[in-house]
Design a protein around this motif. Structure first.
Motif, PDB file in Angstrom:
ATOM      1  N   SER A 401       0.835  -1.201   0.000  1.00 30.91           N
ATOM      2  CA  SER A 401       0.000   0.000   0.000  1.00 30.91           C
ATOM      3  C   SER A 401       0.866   1.246   0.000  1.00 30.91           C
ATOM      4  O   SER A 401       0.537   2.246  -0.638  1.00 30.91           O
ATOM      5  CB  SER A 401      -0.921   0.008   1.212  1.00 30.91           C
ATOM      6  OG  SER A 401      -1.705  -1.157   1.203  1.00 30.91           O
ATOM      7  N   LEU A 413      -4.746   3.289   3.331  1.00 34.29           N
ATOM      8  CA  LEU A 413      -4.221   2.974   4.661  1.00 34.29           C
ATOM      9  C   LEU A 413      -3.001   2.045   4.565  1.00 34.29           C
ATOM     10  O   LEU A 413      -3.057   0.983   3.964  1.00 34.29           O
ATOM     11  CB  LEU A 413      -5.316   2.293   5.497  1.00 34.29           C
ATOM     12  CG  LEU A 413      -4.867   1.776   6.854  1.00 34.29           C
ATOM     13  CD1 LEU A 413      -4.766   2.924   7.861  1.00 34.29           C
ATOM     14  CD2 LEU A 413      -5.800   0.695   7.364  1.00 34.29           C
ATOM     15  N   THR A 421      -4.569  -4.040   4.573  1.00 33.97           N
ATOM     16  CA  THR A 421      -5.435  -3.905   3.396  1.00 33.97           C
ATOM     17  C   THR A 421      -6.235  -5.185   3.189  1.00 33.97           C
ATOM     18  O   THR A 421      -5.676  -6.269   3.214  1.00 33.97           O
ATOM     19  CB  THR A 421      -4.570  -3.724   2.131  1.00 33.97           C
ATOM     20  OG1 THR A 421      -3.641  -2.685   2.376  1.00 33.97           O
ATOM     21  CG2 THR A 421      -5.427  -3.398   0.926  1.00 33.97           C
ATOM     22  N   ASP A 441      -3.804  -2.423  -5.692  1.00 37.06           N
ATOM     23  CA  ASP A 441      -3.210  -2.933  -4.445  1.00 37.06           C
ATOM     24  C   ASP A 441      -4.267  -3.843  -3.838  1.00 37.06           C
ATOM     25  O   ASP A 441      -5.455  -3.552  -3.929  1.00 37.06           O
ATOM     26  CB  ASP A 441      -2.944  -1.739  -3.513  1.00 37.06           C
ATOM     27  CG  ASP A 441      -2.575  -2.167  -2.100  1.00 37.06           C
ATOM     28  OD1 ASP A 441      -1.945  -3.226  -1.953  1.00 37.06           O
ATOM     29  OD2 ASP A 441      -2.925  -1.438  -1.153  1.00 37.06           O
TER      30      ASP A 441
HETATM   31 MG   LIG Z   1      -1.726  -2.877   2.366  1.00 36.26          MG
END
Ligand SMILES: [Mg+2]
Ligand SMILES: Nc1nc2c(ncn2[C@@H]2O[C@H](COP(=O)(O)OP(=O)(O)OP(=O)(O)O)[C@@H](O)[C@H]2O)c(=O)[nH]1
Length: 568
Positions: A401, A413, A421, A441
């Motif tokens: 991330s 985040l 995540t 992501d």
């Molecule tokens: Mg992440």
């Protein structure tokens, strides 16, 4: 024959082996509930005489569980040789507190406390365990009692008191229990970890070599930390063979329970997945909450899920994990259901049963199908735009991330927690020289990713199939990074993503010295970066551009061939 009676506002009954007893005997047993022992006595002399007489007559052990005020909470009947204590789950414990009940029972064979008695004392955190030996006339001979020790003395977890005669029963019992408990609590306060929700002892029962077992335990620690659980101790037990039914012996388990009590833990977390019969045999023996690594991961997922889809997926995974572990008995199960402290979307009430779980699974699967239809539409729309898709993948906490954020100046985040995540995010990015690409992501991988999660997250993971290039982020500052690379690659293969081109990126280079970084770059054939430092990303961007250019050429080449075919 059961005689139920209402005493002090609750229905009471005699527990255990009452078959074949006369009605008058059952009545006398039931009447024991009316007796009260003064707090200073371990058991009053009159009560011990009555119990011994009755026990002698019926030739079965009789047990009393006495509360702190001296009331009888349970009357139990056993066999000539032993007695079974019923489930005491409803009674408090944990947080360094003892059970609030002591067990006083008869021994018809003149023997002191047995190993089973001491096991019960430990596994159930009883205030005290006492046995009254019955003489050949049916009278009390002496009382043998033991209590747990707040700190092991010469490896002993309990203290056995000198035998007491009938005139010595006034031994300030209440004071003894109170002082023991405050000693447990005092030891505990000294060790408290701030801000954590629950305290756990981690256990690895393994046949693996020491290093492997320790690495695995280190990861379990991180998982616990990510779930806001304070790890108060970790125990690795090496075995030549792991017992498929019990996993560990009663003796070892009782040591663990005492350790948990001393450290104020209310949770045991096993590093390996426990099969249904192992969960049952362990939870039958202890009132502590018992979970395994898979459940811990599921619990973290439950805490992290934000989107509707994510929440449904996690609850599905939790319920599918739970289903084969539900037994008619309800006890092991009730400790399984709530997850840790009963939170997350998968939090299911204790009265849960198999049919309701199946109904809920069917309902969730239906909802998921409809949410995923929308996702498929979004995906189709995105694919129509024809932009190359770069998917960032890798072990959890590798910095995926962070890389997306730095590359696309977004603020997904990113934090030092496993599985920060869950829901996939896509962002557009214009590369320095080339056209736009989409960067996605998604959820991180972990060694032995629970099958329930792979199944539940299949749709999310399937999105990876659309990727033109997988950017595999590897945290080279993690001592286990090579294993992590292997785990990620194995998962890619299982997901049939082995065909997609992978670009390895070695992240967190700032945490290592340059020589080590170069060593890793050669060994793992990857590009070193610091995902949180844009300055370090140009070599990576160059490589990405190179790949994208090749991709484009692939497309052109393809149409040129077609064009040539048409002309011919
Ligand atoms: Mg992440
Ligand atoms: N020192 C250093 N820390 C980094 C770097 N990249 C990421 N981190 C830190 O590593 C932690 C994990 O980063 P994330 O980006 O959340 O990792 P992730 O791979 O997305 O993790 P999950 O979503 O949990 O699977 C965070 O605390 C980041 O600040 C880096 O290059 N150097």
């Amino acid at each position: 024959m059961h005689l139920n009676l209402l005493i002090r506002g609750r229905i009471i009954k005699v527990h255990g082996n009452v078959g074949g007893l006369k009605a008058s005997q059952v009545r006398r047993l039931t009447n024991l509930y009316r007796r009260r022992t003064p707090p200073a006595y371990i058991v009053s002399p009159e009560l011990s005489k009555a119990v011994c007489q009755l026990s002698f007559e019926i030739r079965r052990q009789i047990g009393l569980l006495i509360d702190r005020r001296g009331w009888i909470a349970f009357v139990l009947v056993g066999t000539y040789q032993q007695i079974m204590i019923p489930n005491l789950e409803k009674y408090r414990s944990g947080g360094g507190r003892l059970k609030g009940l002591r067990c006083v029972h008869t021994h018809l064979q003149q023997e002191p406390l047995t190993r089973d008695d001491l096991m019960d004392l430990a596994l159930l955190n009883l205030d005290l365990m006492a046995a009254i030996t019955v003489d050949k006339h049916g009278r009390p001979h002496s009382i043998h009692a033991a209590h747990l020790l707040p700190e092991g003395v010469n490896g002993a977890n309990w203290e056995i008191l000198p035998p007491l005669g009938l005139t010595q029963l006034d031994m300030d019992c209440h004071g003894l229990i109170r002082s023991l408990e405050s000693e447990f609590a005092r030891k505990l306060r000294a060790q408290r970890v701030k801000g954590a929700w629950q305290r756990a002892v981690l256990i690895g029962v393994t046949t693996a070599p020491r290093r492997v077992a320790e690495d695995s335990m280190a990861e379990l620690r991180e998982l616990a930390k990510s779930s806001q659980i304070a790890v108060v101790d970790a125990v690795i037990q090496h075995r030549r063979r792991v017992d498929p039914r019990f996993l560990m012996g009663q003796g070892k388990l009782s040591e663990l329970v005492i350790l948990a009590l001393r450290k104020g833990a209310d949770l045991l977390i096993f590093d390996q997945e426990l099969n249904p019969s192992q969960v049952r045999s362990i939870t039958d023996l202890t009132a502590l909450k018992v979970i395994d690594r898979t459940q811990l991961i599921l619990d973290i997922f439950a805490q992290r899920a934000r989107s509707r889809e994510g929440k449904i997926q996690v609850e599905l995974a939790q319920l599918k994990y739970l289903l084969p572990r539900l037994t008619g008995k309800g006890t092991a199960m009730s400790r399984l259901t709530g997850g840790i402290g009963g939170r997350g979307p998968g939090e299911t009430k204790l009265e849960i049963d198999r049919r309701r779980v199946r109904d809920r699974i069917a309902h969730l699967e239906k909802s998921l199908a409809s949410v995923q239809k929308q996702r498929a539409q979004r995906r189709a729309k995105r694919n129509k735009k024809g932009l190359p898709i770069l998917s960032i993948i890798g072990y959890t906490n590798a910095g995926k991330s962070t890389l997306l954020n730095t590359l696309t100046r977004s603020s997904v985040l990113a934090e030092s927690r496993l599985f920060a995540t869950l829901d996939p995010t896509s962002r557009k990015k214009r590369l320095p020289k080339e056209a736009e690409v989409i960067i996605t992501d998604t959820v991180g991988f972990i060694r032995e990713l629970p099958q329930e999660l792979i199944t539940a997250f299949r749709a999310t993971l399937e999105e990876l199939e659309d990727a033109d290039l997988l950017i595999h982020v590897i945290d080279i500052s993690n001592p286990r990074c090579e294993h992590q690379v292997r785990s990620v690659e194995r998962i890619l293969e299982n997901l049939h993503l082995g065909e997609i081109r992978v670009l390895r990126v070695l992240n967190k280079q700032d945490l290592l010295d340059p020589i080590t970084v170069r060593k890793w770059a050669r060994k793992l054939d990857g590009i070193p970066i610091s995902a949180n430092d844009e300055q370090t990303l140009s070599p990576l961007l160059d490589r990405i551009e190179w790949h994208v250019r090749r991709l484009k050429r692939g497309v052109t080449c393809h149409s040129e061939q077609q064009a040539a075919a048409i002309t011919a």
